[in-house]
Every structure is written in structure tokens, then in C-alpha cells.
Design an enzyme around this catalytic site. Sequence first.
Site, PDB file in Angstrom:
ATOM      1  N   CYS A  68     -11.819 -12.342  -2.466  1.00 50.13           N
ATOM      2  CA  CYS A  68     -12.054 -13.349  -3.494  1.00 50.13           C
ATOM      3  C   CYS A  68     -11.227 -13.087  -4.748  1.00 50.13           C
ATOM      4  CB  CYS A  68     -13.518 -13.346  -3.907  1.00 50.13           C
ATOM      5  SG  CYS A  68     -14.644 -13.498  -2.536  1.00 50.13           S
TER       6      CYS A  68
ATOM      7  N   ARG B 139      -4.469 -13.196  -1.821  1.00 49.71           N
ATOM      8  CA  ARG B 139      -5.540 -12.225  -1.571  1.00 49.71           C
ATOM      9  C   ARG B 139      -6.366 -12.601  -0.345  1.00 49.71           C
ATOM     10  NH1 ARG B 139      -7.089  -9.227  -6.338  1.00 49.71           N
ATOM     11  NH2 ARG B 139      -9.247  -9.247  -5.658  1.00 49.71           N
TER      12      ARG B 139
ATOM     13  N   TRP C  56     -13.679 -15.708  -0.265  1.00 54.10           N
ATOM     14  CA  TRP C  56     -13.536 -15.204   1.110  1.00 54.10           C
ATOM     15  C   TRP C  56     -14.963 -14.955   1.563  1.00 54.10           C
ATOM     16  CZ3 TRP C  56     -14.575 -10.747   3.979  1.00 54.10           C
ATOM     17  CH2 TRP C  56     -13.818 -10.560   5.139  1.00 54.10           C
TER      18      TRP C  56
ATOM     19  N   ASN D  47     -17.047 -12.032  -7.568  1.00 59.84           N
ATOM     20  CA  ASN D  47     -16.469 -11.241  -6.471  1.00 59.84           C
ATOM     21  C   ASN D  47     -17.387 -10.061  -6.229  1.00 59.84           C
ATOM     22  OD1 ASN D  47     -14.278 -12.876  -6.634  1.00 59.84           O
ATOM     23  ND2 ASN D  47     -12.854 -11.318  -7.362  1.00 59.84           N
ATOM     24  N   GLY D  48     -17.551  -9.687  -4.973  1.00 60.24           N
ATOM     25  CA  GLY D  48     -18.398  -8.535  -4.651  1.00 60.24           C
ATOM     26  C   GLY D  48     -19.588  -8.981  -3.830  1.00 60.24           C
TER      27      GLY D  48
ATOM     28  N   GLU E 293       1.206   1.616  12.943  1.00 55.39           N
ATOM     29  CA  GLU E 293       1.545   0.605  11.944  1.00 55.39           C
ATOM     30  C   GLU E 293       2.298  -0.575  12.573  1.00 55.39           C
ATOM     31  OE1 GLU E 293       0.542  -0.020   9.173  1.00 55.39           O
ATOM     32  OE2 GLU E 293       2.034  -1.222   8.123  1.00 55.39           O
TER      33      GLU E 293
ATOM     34  N   LYS F 285       0.957  -4.359  12.289  1.00 58.55           N
ATOM     35  CA  LYS F 285       1.789  -5.419  11.708  1.00 58.55           C
ATOM     36  C   LYS F 285       1.831  -6.612  12.650  1.00 58.55           C
ATOM     37  CE  LYS F 285       2.094  -4.864   8.429  1.00 58.55           C
ATOM     38  NZ  LYS F 285       1.511  -3.791   7.748  1.00 58.55           N
TER      39      LYS F 285
ATOM     40  N   GLU G 283      -1.756  -8.398  13.103  1.00 59.65           N
ATOM     41  CA  GLU G 283      -2.352  -9.096  11.957  1.00 59.65           C
ATOM     42  C   GLU G 283      -1.645 -10.406  11.633  1.00 59.65           C
ATOM     43  OE1 GLU G 283      -2.570  -6.969   8.203  1.00 59.65           O
ATOM     44  OE2 GLU G 283      -0.642  -6.036   8.527  1.00 59.65           O
TER      45      GLU G 283
ATOM     46  N   HIS H 234      -3.966   8.123  30.962  1.00 56.30           N
ATOM     47  CA  HIS H 234      -5.391   8.488  31.050  1.00 56.30           C
ATOM     48  C   HIS H 234      -6.286   7.250  31.005  1.00 56.30           C
ATOM     49  CE1 HIS H 234      -4.515  12.741  30.962  1.00 56.30           C
ATOM     50  NE2 HIS H 234      -3.657  12.502  29.979  1.00 56.30           N
TER      51      HIS H 234
ATOM     52  N   LYS I 256      -6.018  -9.584   1.152  1.00 55.02           N
ATOM     53  CA  LYS I 256      -5.078  -8.561   0.694  1.00 55.02           C
ATOM     54  C   LYS I 256      -5.810  -7.327   0.201  1.00 55.02           C
ATOM     55  CE  LYS I 256      -1.006  -6.984  -0.466  1.00 55.02           C
ATOM     56  NZ  LYS I 256      -0.218  -6.433   0.650  1.00 55.02           N
TER      57      LYS I 256
HETATM   58  C1  AGP Z   1      -1.984  -3.989   6.020  1.00 56.36           C
HETATM   59  O1  AGP Z   1      -0.988  -4.832   6.421  1.00 56.36           O
HETATM   60  C2  AGP Z   1      -3.299  -4.562   5.873  1.00 56.36           C
HETATM   61  N1  AGP Z   1      -3.281  -5.796   5.229  1.00 56.36           N
HETATM   62  C3  AGP Z   1      -4.441  -3.628   5.535  1.00 56.36           C
HETATM   63  O2  AGP Z   1      -4.603  -2.814   6.644  1.00 56.36           O
HETATM   64  C4  AGP Z   1      -4.344  -2.752   4.278  1.00 56.36           C
HETATM   65  O3  AGP Z   1      -3.368  -1.773   4.437  1.00 56.36           O
HETATM   66  C5  AGP Z   1      -5.728  -2.120   4.012  1.00 56.36           C
HETATM   67  O4  AGP Z   1      -6.672  -3.126   3.826  1.00 56.36           O
HETATM   68  C6  AGP Z   1      -5.721  -1.163   2.847  1.00 56.36           C
HETATM   69  O5  AGP Z   1      -5.441  -1.812   1.640  1.00 56.36           O
HETATM   70  P1  AGP Z   1      -5.079  -0.979   0.343  1.00 56.36           P
HETATM   71  O6  AGP Z   1      -3.814  -0.266   0.630  1.00 56.36           O
HETATM   72  O7  AGP Z   1      -4.935  -1.997  -0.732  1.00 56.36           O
HETATM   73  O8  AGP Z   1      -6.190  -0.018   0.103  1.00 56.36           O
END
Ligand code: AGP
Length: 612
Positions: free
Chosen positions: A2, A27, A76, A102-103, A484, A488, A491, A507, A607
Amino acid sequence: MCGIIGFCGEEEAVPVLLEGLEKLEYRGYDSAGVAVISGDGVIRIRKRKGRIASLREKIEAEEPLPGTVGIGHTRWATHGEPNDVNAHPQAGMSGRIVVVHNGIIENYREIRQFLERRGYKFLSETDTEVVAQLMEYYYLGKGDLMDAVYSMLDRIKGSYALGILCSDYPGQLIAARKDAPLLIGYGEDGNYIASDVTALLSHTRTVSYLEDEEVAVITKDQVTVYDAGRLVVDKELHTVEWDVSAAEKGGYSHFMIKEIMEQPEAVRKTLSPRLRDGRIFFEELGEDPAFIRNCSSIYIIGCGSAYHVGVVGKYMLEKHLRIPAEACLASEFRYSDPIVGPDTLVIVISQSGETLDSMAALREAKRRGARTLAIVNVIGSSIAREADYVIYTWAGPEIAVATTKAYSTQLLLISMLTVYFKDQLGKITPEEYDEYVDELLALPDKLDQVLARVGNIQKTASKYFNLDSMFFIGRNLDYALGLEGSLKLKEISYIHSESYAAGELKHGTISLMEPGVLVVAIATCESVLDKTFSNMVEATSRGADAVVLTTEEHAGNFEKTVKAVLSVPSTHDLLQANLNIVPLQLFAYYVALNRGCDIDKPRNLAKSVTVE
Ligand code: AGP
């Protein structure tokens, strides 16, 4: 997650609020809304499920929202599905108090029942409506706005960043925070609140950060901040260095590709202030050699990509320092009763510096007496402010939900810290040190070389974008990088993808190898390269296709065996991951582009994840 924007100034609030909300879009959100209070104390609300563009249409189509004071929100969904009713702002029953939040209010059910017993009717399923109603309940009972604010804050449990309007005070807005970011912007045309500095950059660079349990009363020419005891706090003002263009697309079709392309520069900016006369400096650590000499174990904590940097860090730090090092997911660390004490170094990695799980892990580490070091991108963020030491990545604003340049600069810092600590422990020879620094200096140019090979990656992506399943395999640091690469891809393209330590494939997972599956083998670690190669062949023998990511010198060997080879220049072992990640980011980007995905704002993602 949010986003909040609030404005109190000379000009009409609606355009300011909508522009701010657009800046917060990255975000992640599923509905948006604004509330504006007119000079005669009428608060008008417009909100809508979906994108800001659709909210804008609604505002333009309906009766105007006059007024120079207002609040806006991108939601969100947590409590209640994304729809018009659950969108913020939320109002008290009489419409006197209007809130954006937010929260999460953890005890909202109990408060809702308390109010319902007193005749309050609720329209939404949100925890935020409870805040508005509760505050209205106190306001109507006590008749004093600040009493009502403090009583409401005393009663609610959980995390909050709040923007509040009251119809009896048309010239002001109120802000409060606990465990969710909120900052105040001081502009010439008025004052602002925002959950994120990017929403303010076009208006002001002068900001202060609201601390937990502080409450701010904001008018067009004054900001007064109170602490939990209602005493006035003298806030320190900060100047934000990020410029507006850094948070704009600048001719690229997506922020993600722009940010991928910015990596040589981001890496340069992160390393140059810490490199002088061939030596690495971390003045942020107070140049205290005891820092690492007294350390018996290291935890590296983060979520998502930041955790993946932690896995890279585990391999690097443990190997070079000979100190046990563990990468731990922030959401697990806190509840795992970790062996952490005064001789433990806990490194928390976070782009946003606001991720709630990482923040909670940091607090837990501090509670257990550990020395804490944060690697953070957003200046002045909560994690940066709470850790004992902070080292900033100078990646600049990162807008795409999928992190790229922040990840790269985190990788770089973990690598530089490894060498810095190794030197302090007297475990590195001058020759080794110089060899590393030479490669460090060459890194931005080598990154440019990798980016120049985008054509080959595009071609590979267009060949495989239609698949349903991909696997990333590698060993050691190549495995850490696969985590990673896989994240990538999944997501932003929504392709099912997993990452495995190459030796683990047989395994169990090898049963999934068949035609129509792609294995991306990362084979750059010399010591295990042949073994990764064998594991890849085990997969292709069962009908899977393979793409290999390797160094230029080994590319020829693989070309005979696989359909596509993505090659990168060689560099120092501790910097190779920085080059390797780029083709994987580009591959994910072009696969998603071919699939027509909403690359910068992938579905369901945010984000900055400020809930547990
Ligand atoms: C990465 O592409 C993601 N969007 C997500 O995994 C992100 O790295 C994670 O939420 C951590 O965020 P931060 O680095 O702001 O703590």
C-alpha cells in the site's frame, strides 16, 4: 505494498494526490482512492478497484472534489477482497473522520465488535474502517481531536502509517506511524506526507522521517510532530539526493529494463566511494578491526532476492573468513530460536529497508545482543535507522517490482565486505588483494560487455517463452545465483520455475525432466563446472532442453552439447556472480515481454512487503 500520499497546501489537492499515487503505483496495489476536504469542511471521497487511471476517470466523470487538503491511497488487499468498498480512504459512520492506512490492525475484530455493540455499522471488511470508526467514537465522546487520535492509537495493536482528515479541521491533516514507513515533505507550496519518497520528488527534497508512535499535525505552512507522550519533537530535516529522472522511464518501455541497463552505473556508484588508492574502506563500520575479529558466527538475513544475496554471502564469507556463516530467511529467523549472541554478526539485507519480516528479524537479533549491520538501498528507511551499522547501496530509486540493480549492488557489497574482513583478519595476501581490486575496477566495463550481448539473450527468450516449466541448476555460487534467476523468471513471467543445487536433481526432481522442460545450467564456478555439466546432461538425456550460462573460455565446450549458450567474461570468483546475474535478468525480462506480462507490476506482488 500500500502507498500513502497526503497534501496540505495552496493548490487544488486532487492533481497532487493523483500524481503522487501514480508515483506509488510500482509498490503494487489493487485499488486506489482519494479524499479531499473543502474549505467548508465537507470531505468527499472517490475510490475504485483497479488502476489509478480508472480512479482518474471516475474523478473526472463525477462531481468535482474541491479543496487544497487531501489524502490518497493505493491498497494491496489484506483484509477483504480488492473492491470499491474495501478501497481506502475509509470513513467513520458520520463521515467526520476519514483515514488512509498502511499496515495491519491485529485487534480489529475485537474493536469492531466493541463498536458494533454501540450501534456502529460497518460497510467494509477492512481493518482500516475500524480505525476511522474508533477515532470517530473517541472524537464524538471527548470532543478533542488530539485526545481522539491518542486514544485511538492507544487502543489499536499492530502496524500502521495513517493519514487522517477531520471535517471540523479543514486546514489540516494528521499523520501517525508505527512499524510502517511514513515521511513528511516540506515544500514551498505546502506540506506533504508519503509512504515513499518517490511520491514527493517532483515537489520537494526536504523531508523528515516520522518515528514509531509519533503523530504529526500538518497545515499548509506548518508541521508539528509530537511523541507518544504528546511532547513536541524537534525533527531533523534531510535532503533527498535522488533526482526525479531516476524515478522515470527515460525512453525505456519498462522500469525493469531501464534498471537492468543502469547496473554498470549503480555498481560504479556503490564501489567508488569505498575504494581509494587500491584499498577498500567501510567507514560506516567505524574502521574497527575488533568488529570481525571477535565474531564467532555470521547470519545473513533477508527476503526474496535479498535472501538470495545472503546465500551468495554465506558461500563467500564462510570460505574466505573461515567463520561459520548462515543465510536465513527473515520470516524464519525470528521464530527459529537462532543461536545468536554478542559475538554474532547479523547482516540484514533489504532494498526498501521497510520489509516487515526483515525488520522483525533485525529487532530479534538486537534483542539477543548481536551486532547488526544493514545493507540497504533506501536512505533513512527503518532498517537503516535501527541497525547498529548501515552500508548503503547507491543503486538509486528502484521502481520495478522485480529487483535488479539493487540486487547487483547488494552482491557487490557482500563481495567487498568479504575481502575487507578477510584483510582485517590477516588472511589475504597483498597479491590476492590487488588482483581483487583490479577486477573490481574492471567490473562496470565488463557489465557493459554483458549488456551488449542482449541480442543473443532475446533470441533465446523468444525460443522458450512458451514453456510451462523451467529449472535453474548450478553448484556453489552458481547455485546461489540460480535461486535469483528462477525468482526473476517466475515473478514477472508467471512460468513455473525452480532452482536446484545441480547435484540434488537426481534425488527426486529428475523425474520431472521430459520434452518441453527447460534446464538453465549455470556453470561458471571452475571447481564444479564439470559436475554441473554432467548433471545437465542427465536432464537433457531425459528429453529436457538446456541453456547454459558460462564464461567465455568455456562457451566453446558447451556449444557442442546444448541449444543455446549465454556467455559472460571471466572475473574474480568473488565478482563472477555480478556478471552472471545479468543474462538471467535479461532472459526473464524478454520471456515476460514475449508473454505480454505486466513486467513492472507483476500480479499479486508488491515492491515493499510491509506485512508479515
Ligand atoms: C525481488 O524481485 C522481489 N520483488 C522480492 O523478493 C524482494 O527482494 C523482497 O520482497 C525483499 O525486499 P527488500 O529487499 O525491499 O527487503
